[in-house]
Design a protein around this motif. Structure first.
Motif, PDB file in Angstrom:
ATOM      1  N   LYS A   1      44.781  52.834   5.131  1.00  0.00           N
ATOM      2  CA  LYS A   1      44.632  53.908   6.122  1.00  0.00           C
ATOM      3  C   LYS A   1      45.977  54.427   6.612  1.00  0.00           C
ATOM      4  O   LYS A   1      46.038  55.520   7.176  1.00  0.00           O
ATOM      5  CB  LYS A   1      43.813  53.411   7.317  1.00  0.00           C
ATOM      6  N   ARG A   2      47.024  53.637   6.436  1.00  0.00           N
ATOM      7  CA  ARG A   2      48.374  54.040   6.869  1.00  0.00           C
ATOM      8  C   ARG A   2      49.378  53.701   5.781  1.00  0.00           C
ATOM      9  O   ARG A   2      49.239  52.695   5.091  1.00  0.00           O
ATOM     10  CB  ARG A   2      48.799  53.285   8.137  1.00  0.00           C
ATOM     11  N   ARG A   3      50.369  54.564   5.661  1.00  0.00           N
ATOM     12  CA  ARG A   3      51.528  54.305   4.812  1.00  0.00           C
ATOM     13  C   ARG A   3      52.758  54.490   5.681  1.00  0.00           C
ATOM     14  O   ARG A   3      52.843  55.464   6.413  1.00  0.00           O
ATOM     15  CB  ARG A   3      51.577  55.275   3.635  1.00  0.00           C
TER      16      ARG A   3
ATOM     17  N   GLY B   1      46.778  41.836  -2.605  1.00  0.00           N
ATOM     18  CA  GLY B   1      45.889  41.016  -1.790  1.00  0.00           C
ATOM     19  C   GLY B   1      46.602  40.048  -0.865  1.00  0.00           C
ATOM     20  O   GLY B   1      46.039  39.037  -0.460  1.00  0.00           O
ATOM     21  N   PHE B   2      47.831  40.336  -0.513  1.00  0.00           N
ATOM     22  CA  PHE B   2      48.612  39.480   0.384  1.00  0.00           C
ATOM     23  C   PHE B   2      48.791  40.239   1.699  1.00  0.00           C
ATOM     24  O   PHE B   2      49.827  40.816   1.997  1.00  0.00           O
ATOM     25  CB  PHE B   2      49.958  39.142  -0.269  1.00  0.00           C
ATOM     26  N   ALA B   3      47.729  40.241   2.503  1.00  0.00           N
ATOM     27  CA  ALA B   3      47.664  41.067   3.707  1.00  0.00           C
ATOM     28  C   ALA B   3      48.802  40.787   4.687  1.00  0.00           C
ATOM     29  O   ALA B   3      49.322  41.709   5.320  1.00  0.00           O
ATOM     30  CB  ALA B   3      46.319  40.864   4.394  1.00  0.00           C
ATOM     31  N   GLN B   4      49.224  39.543   4.813  1.00  0.00           N
ATOM     32  CA  GLN B   4      50.259  39.187   5.786  1.00  0.00           C
ATOM     33  C   GLN B   4      51.634  39.713   5.401  1.00  0.00           C
ATOM     34  O   GLN B   4      52.549  39.724   6.228  1.00  0.00           O
ATOM     35  CB  GLN B   4      50.344  37.663   5.966  1.00  0.00           C
ATOM     36  N   ALA B   5      51.817  40.163   4.165  1.00  0.00           N
ATOM     37  CA  ALA B   5      53.126  40.641   3.712  1.00  0.00           C
ATOM     38  C   ALA B   5      53.662  41.761   4.593  1.00  0.00           C
ATOM     39  O   ALA B   5      54.865  41.864   4.800  1.00  0.00           O
ATOM     40  CB  ALA B   5      53.052  41.109   2.267  1.00  0.00           C
ATOM     41  N   ALA B   6      52.777  42.597   5.132  1.00  0.00           N
ATOM     42  CA  ALA B   6      53.226  43.701   5.975  1.00  0.00           C
ATOM     43  C   ALA B   6      53.716  43.214   7.335  1.00  0.00           C
ATOM     44  O   ALA B   6      54.511  43.893   7.989  1.00  0.00           O
ATOM     45  CB  ALA B   6      52.102  44.720   6.147  1.00  0.00           C
TER      46      ALA B   6
ATOM     47  N   ILE C   1      52.778  47.366  -0.948  1.00  0.00           N
ATOM     48  CA  ILE C   1      52.178  47.002  -2.240  1.00  0.00           C
ATOM     49  C   ILE C   1      51.588  45.597  -2.170  1.00  0.00           C
ATOM     50  O   ILE C   1      50.478  45.352  -2.640  1.00  0.00           O
ATOM     51  CB  ILE C   1      53.205  47.114  -3.381  1.00  0.00           C
ATOM     52  N   LEU C   2      52.340  44.675  -1.583  1.00  0.00           N
ATOM     53  CA  LEU C   2      51.833  43.300  -1.484  1.00  0.00           C
ATOM     54  C   LEU C   2      50.580  43.239  -0.617  1.00  0.00           C
ATOM     55  O   LEU C   2      49.637  42.508  -0.934  1.00  0.00           O
ATOM     56  CB  LEU C   2      52.915  42.372  -0.933  1.00  0.00           C
ATOM     57  N   ALA C   3      50.556  44.002   0.469  1.00  0.00           N
ATOM     58  CA  ALA C   3      49.393  43.986   1.367  1.00  0.00           C
ATOM     59  C   ALA C   3      48.182  44.647   0.717  1.00  0.00           C
ATOM     60  O   ALA C   3      47.076  44.108   0.772  1.00  0.00           O
ATOM     61  CB  ALA C   3      49.736  44.677   2.684  1.00  0.00           C
ATOM     62  N   GLN C   4      48.385  45.799   0.084  1.00  0.00           N
ATOM     63  CA  GLN C   4      47.258  46.559  -0.461  1.00  0.00           C
ATOM     64  C   GLN C   4      46.855  46.131  -1.860  1.00  0.00           C
ATOM     65  O   GLN C   4      45.686  45.879  -2.128  1.00  0.00           O
ATOM     66  CB  GLN C   4      47.615  48.049  -0.532  1.00  0.00           C
ATOM     67  N   GLN C   5      47.812  46.088  -2.760  1.00  0.00           N
ATOM     68  CA  GLN C   5      47.497  45.920  -4.173  1.00  0.00           C
ATOM     69  C   GLN C   5      47.427  44.455  -4.621  1.00  0.00           C
ATOM     70  O   GLN C   5      46.656  44.130  -5.496  1.00  0.00           O
ATOM     71  CB  GLN C   5      48.541  46.649  -5.039  1.00  0.00           C
TER      72      GLN C   5
ATOM     73  N   VAL D   1      50.081  43.413  14.064  1.00  0.00           N
ATOM     74  CA  VAL D   1      48.795  43.093  13.425  1.00  0.00           C
ATOM     75  C   VAL D   1      47.964  44.351  13.170  1.00  0.00           C
ATOM     76  O   VAL D   1      47.384  44.502  12.090  1.00  0.00           O
ATOM     77  CB  VAL D   1      48.000  42.078  14.285  1.00  0.00           C
ATOM     78  N   ASP D   2      47.918  45.264  14.127  1.00  0.00           N
ATOM     79  CA  ASP D   2      47.110  46.480  13.955  1.00  0.00           C
ATOM     80  C   ASP D   2      47.623  47.350  12.816  1.00  0.00           C
ATOM     81  O   ASP D   2      46.856  47.792  11.960  1.00  0.00           O
ATOM     82  CB  ASP D   2      47.072  47.292  15.259  1.00  0.00           C
ATOM     83  N   LEU D   3      48.924  47.600  12.812  1.00  0.00           N
ATOM     84  CA  LEU D   3      49.501  48.432  11.752  1.00  0.00           C
ATOM     85  C   LEU D   3      49.356  47.748  10.402  1.00  0.00           C
ATOM     86  O   LEU D   3      49.010  48.388   9.407  1.00  0.00           O
ATOM     87  CB  LEU D   3      50.964  48.750  12.056  1.00  0.00           C
ATOM     88  N   ALA D   4      49.587  46.442  10.344  1.00  0.00           N
ATOM     89  CA  ALA D   4      49.437  45.699   9.087  1.00  0.00           C
ATOM     90  C   ALA D   4      48.011  45.818   8.559  1.00  0.00           C
ATOM     91  O   ALA D   4      47.798  45.988   7.356  1.00  0.00           O
ATOM     92  CB  ALA D   4      49.810  44.230   9.286  1.00  0.00           C
ATOM     93  N   GLY D   5      47.031  45.755   9.449  1.00  0.00           N
ATOM     94  CA  GLY D   5      45.630  45.909   9.037  1.00  0.00           C
ATOM     95  C   GLY D   5      45.349  47.291   8.479  1.00  0.00           C
ATOM     96  O   GLY D   5      44.638  47.440   7.487  1.00  0.00           O
TER      97      GLY D   5
END
Length: 179
Positions: free
Chosen positions: A92-94, A109-114, A103-107, A82-86
């Motif tokens: 803040k992290r790649r 808007g699908f935060a849970q994808a990570a 891309i799904l998490a950042q661009q 959860v922390d890294l995904a956030g």
């Protein structure tokens, strides 16, 4: 090129090749890398190194007899806590090698994808004389079945937005989520 029809795809066999198998068998490696080069004009020696060295890379091949007629280069992605995904979602992290999940998490808007576990199809290649016969679609169906058996959360791809590629992916029920 000889005329080929769908009957020629009888006897199609699938194998997943490990990095060690590829590195230890120059004949297989030559066929895999040769087909990847035919399919993608930007294939480089660096890609070969990544294919052999990257711990999460998978190479799936489809054979007719001893000839490789299809290759899928897969990257295992996601599964972040959860922390890294956030941190990924906020930019803040790649994390190297997790292109689609990020891309799904950042661009998109699908935060849970990570956090989800996935496969990204980096390359999908079919021998030119067999293109247009449905082999690429058959390969995708088999990859979807394998992903489901391994209880992955999703299967995706990254590719150039050329019209013929978009048509192929759309015809196989994939949708573009980010250009």
């Amino acid at each position: 090129h000889k005329n080929t029809d769908k009957a020629d795809l009888q006897g199609l066999q699938h194998q997943c090749l490990s990095n060690a198998t590829l590195a230890g068998n120059s004949h297989l490696l030559h066929q895999v890398y040769g087909l990847l080069m035919l399919a993608h004009y930007q294939t480089t020696p660096q890609d070969l190194r990544q294919l052999l060295d990257h711990g999460t890379a998978q190479v799936h091949v489809w054979l007719l007899g001893k000839q490789i007629v299809g290759v899928a280069w897969i990257s295992v992605e996601g599964g972040f806590d959860v922390d890294l995904a956030g941190q990924v979602e906020l930019g803040k992290r790649r994390v190297q090698g997790h292109l689609l999940a990020q891309i799904l998490a950042q661009q998109a808007g699908f935060a849970q994808a990570a956090q989800l576990c996935s496969w990204r199809i980096q390359r999908l290649a079919v021998l030119p004389k067999l293109q247009g016969l449905g082999l690429g679609s058959r390969m995708l169906v088999q990859l979807q079945q394998l992903a489901a058996e391994q209880q992955l959360d999703y299967l995706g791809a990254s590719f150039a937005a050329a019209p013929e590629l978009l048509n192929f992916w759309y015809s196989n029920a994939y949708q573009a989520v980010w250009f």
